[in-house]
Every structure is written in C-alpha cells, then in structure tokens.
Motif scaffolding. Sequence first.
Motif, PDB file in Angstrom:
ATOM      1  N   UNK A   1      43.493  71.606  23.933  1.00  0.00           N
ATOM      2  CA  UNK A   1      42.081  71.522  23.549  1.00  0.00           C
ATOM      3  C   UNK A   1      41.866  70.434  22.499  1.00  0.00           C
ATOM      4  N   UNK A   2      42.755  70.356  21.512  1.00  0.00           N
ATOM      5  CA  UNK A   2      42.609  69.359  20.450  1.00  0.00           C
ATOM      6  C   UNK A   2      42.841  67.940  20.978  1.00  0.00           C
ATOM      7  N   UNK A   3      43.756  67.788  21.929  1.00  0.00           N
ATOM      8  CA  UNK A   3      43.989  66.460  22.518  1.00  0.00           C
ATOM      9  C   UNK A   3      42.736  65.985  23.242  1.00  0.00           C
ATOM     10  N   UNK A   4      42.156  66.845  24.067  1.00  0.00           N
ATOM     11  CA  UNK A   4      40.938  66.459  24.792  1.00  0.00           C
ATOM     12  C   UNK A   4      39.797  66.156  23.826  1.00  0.00           C
ATOM     13  N   UNK A   5      39.692  66.968  22.766  1.00  0.00           N
ATOM     14  CA  UNK A   5      38.660  66.742  21.750  1.00  0.00           C
ATOM     15  C   UNK A   5      38.846  65.388  21.079  1.00  0.00           C
ATOM     16  N   UNK A   6      40.089  65.074  20.682  1.00  0.00           N
ATOM     17  CA  UNK A   6      40.357  63.794  20.024  1.00  0.00           C
ATOM     18  C   UNK A   6      40.075  62.618  20.944  1.00  0.00           C
ATOM     19  N   UNK A   7      40.435  62.748  22.210  1.00  0.00           N
ATOM     20  CA  UNK A   7      40.181  61.663  23.161  1.00  0.00           C
ATOM     21  C   UNK A   7      38.682  61.397  23.304  1.00  0.00           C
ATOM     22  N   UNK A   8      37.893  62.453  23.366  1.00  0.00           N
ATOM     23  CA  UNK A   8      36.438  62.283  23.465  1.00  0.00           C
ATOM     24  C   UNK A   8      35.892  61.546  22.250  1.00  0.00           C
TER      25      UNK A   8
ATOM     26  N   UNK B   1      37.518  59.621  20.112  1.00  0.00           N
ATOM     27  CA  UNK B   1      38.046  58.262  19.982  1.00  0.00           C
ATOM     28  C   UNK B   1      37.460  57.316  21.020  1.00  0.00           C
ATOM     29  N   UNK B   2      37.230  57.818  22.230  1.00  0.00           N
ATOM     30  CA  UNK B   2      36.837  56.942  23.335  1.00  0.00           C
ATOM     31  C   UNK B   2      35.334  56.911  23.609  1.00  0.00           C
ATOM     32  N   UNK B   3      34.627  58.002  23.273  1.00  0.00           N
ATOM     33  CA  UNK B   3      33.215  58.082  23.665  1.00  0.00           C
ATOM     34  C   UNK B   3      32.260  58.274  22.488  1.00  0.00           C
ATOM     35  N   UNK B   4      32.780  58.608  21.327  1.00  0.00           N
ATOM     36  CA  UNK B   4      31.926  58.834  20.167  1.00  0.00           C
ATOM     37  C   UNK B   4      32.260  57.802  19.096  1.00  0.00           C
ATOM     38  N   UNK B   5      32.483  58.219  17.871  1.00  0.00           N
ATOM     39  CA  UNK B   5      32.767  57.280  16.779  1.00  0.00           C
ATOM     40  C   UNK B   5      34.218  57.444  16.340  1.00  0.00           C
TER      41      UNK B   5
END
Length: 303
Positions: A138-145, A147-151
Amino acid sequence: MRSKLAALCTGLWFVACAAPAPVNDTESNAEAWERLYASGSRWSEGNSDASALYFREALLKARAAFPAQDPRLVRSELALGEALRRQGKVDEAEPLLVAARDGARRASPPQPELLADVLESLGLLRVMQGELLEAEAAFIECAQLRLEHLDPAAPETAEGIVQLAEVQRHLGKHDLAEANLLEAAAIYGEHGNRYALRVATIQNNLGLLYQETGRFVIAERQHRQAMTVARQLGGENSPNAAIYARGLADLYVRQDKLVEARTLYQGALAVFKRTLGPDHIETRMTEARLEPVDSLADSGGAP
C-alpha cells in the motif's frame, strides 16, 4: 453538588456540540452530506468520537445521494475508516478503507490524490494488524502516485516514504529502507528548517536501522544529531528528544554499555512522565526497557 452539576453541564455541552443538527426539510442529501462532512473534518483533530459521529452520518447521506464511483462517497468511506482506525477499531475500519480504495481506483476522471490518501490510511491499518507485506504494498503504491502524479517535493510525499521505509526496516529490507529514509530527508530538506523535527525523526530512524546492521558509530551519530535538534526546538523537556535519547540507549544496550543506557532511559522516562503522563504508551515502553537494564547494571551482568 457543584462538581456534579459542572460535569452534567459539560456532558450536555458535548452532546449539543457533537450531535448532528437536525436537517431542515428543504436540505437535499447532497447538501446534508457537505454539512456533515465539514463538521466531521472540524472535529477530526480534537475529538475522534465526535468526528466519527459526523462522518458516519455523512456516509449515510453519501450512499443515498451519490453513485458508487462518486469521489464524495469515497471520501466519506475514507474519513470514517480513518477516524475508526485512530480509535483502534480495526475491524470496523478495514471494510470501509478497502471499499474506499476500490472506489478511488474506479473514479472517473482519475483521483490520484484521493487514492494516495486512501492507500496511506490502509497501509497504517495493515501495520496495526501486523500485516507488513500488505502495508508495504500500500505504501509503495501511495509513494508512486505522489512521486509520479502529484508533487514529488511535497511534505506528504516525504512522510509517505518514511512510513514505507519503517515497514521495510521491520521486514529486514535494510538497503531499501535506508535509501527511502535518505530520499525523504532530502525532500524535507528542500523546505528549509520548517521540517527540521521531521528530519530529526528520520535521523533517529536511521540510527535504529544502523544499529540493526551493526554500524554502531554512525548509528550513535544519527541519534545524537536528532537529540540536539529536538532540544534546540523543544527544550530539555521535549518528548521527541526523549524518544531519540531512548534510541541511543537502545544502542548502548546492544554494546553492553548498561550504565550509560540506564542514565538515558531514566532521563527519557522523567520527561515522559512530566509531559505525557504515567500511563502514556511512550512512558510504559521506556519503563519496560529500563527495568531489565536496571537489574543488569546493578549486578554488573550483560543482557
């Protein structure tokens, strides 16, 4: 009699403030949802019971007013699930957060920030359940979002990476944990001294990691740097400084420096009792560490 009356008045005031106000006949479900959700958000930091009460009512309105893919329904599931998680009501929180995750993934148009928030809350829930591999995912997917789609430079991004790193440390994935902690520190560092205490926490976490991997010299340096920053910001009675001092004491126990460890544990315990109280979890954790060290230091033995 006067004290009983005061207590009764306090209780009535709480009920009056926390109970959802009656809905007028012209208010739509969507309008009621907005009012209830805003009230829950206002209470979220100060009173988890009141917050959960409002969020539960908001979720009922959301289910009546919005389709399954509506972000407002997902926000309601997340808000109530997170409020229950903070109360330790894991079994009640889990289905809400799982539903919020699934709903956020179906959202059209995509809602990456909402999905990231849900995944972070779900990851914290999995940690509470002891399901560390699920928490890591869950934390990996959260971090990817983030890093890649937000700020990628936002503090929320850094904090999510810290949470990921701590799970990885407990899983024994020390190289990944170290790299993520250093990345999070770099992100916080871009904001100047505003997040100095968060960087100090990362230093303390690095110290714990270096202890586990036998790098005792650098571990001590990380703990001491964290303690210095916390004391500069919060004074000698800083609970954060006490937490970091306890980390250094843990290191000294590993090195059989029991007298030094005892001194640090005793100092941290005194701070916790003064600032957090005798029943706080940090106080109890420190007492549990101090007790065996006390007896071993007095006897001259090794743990």
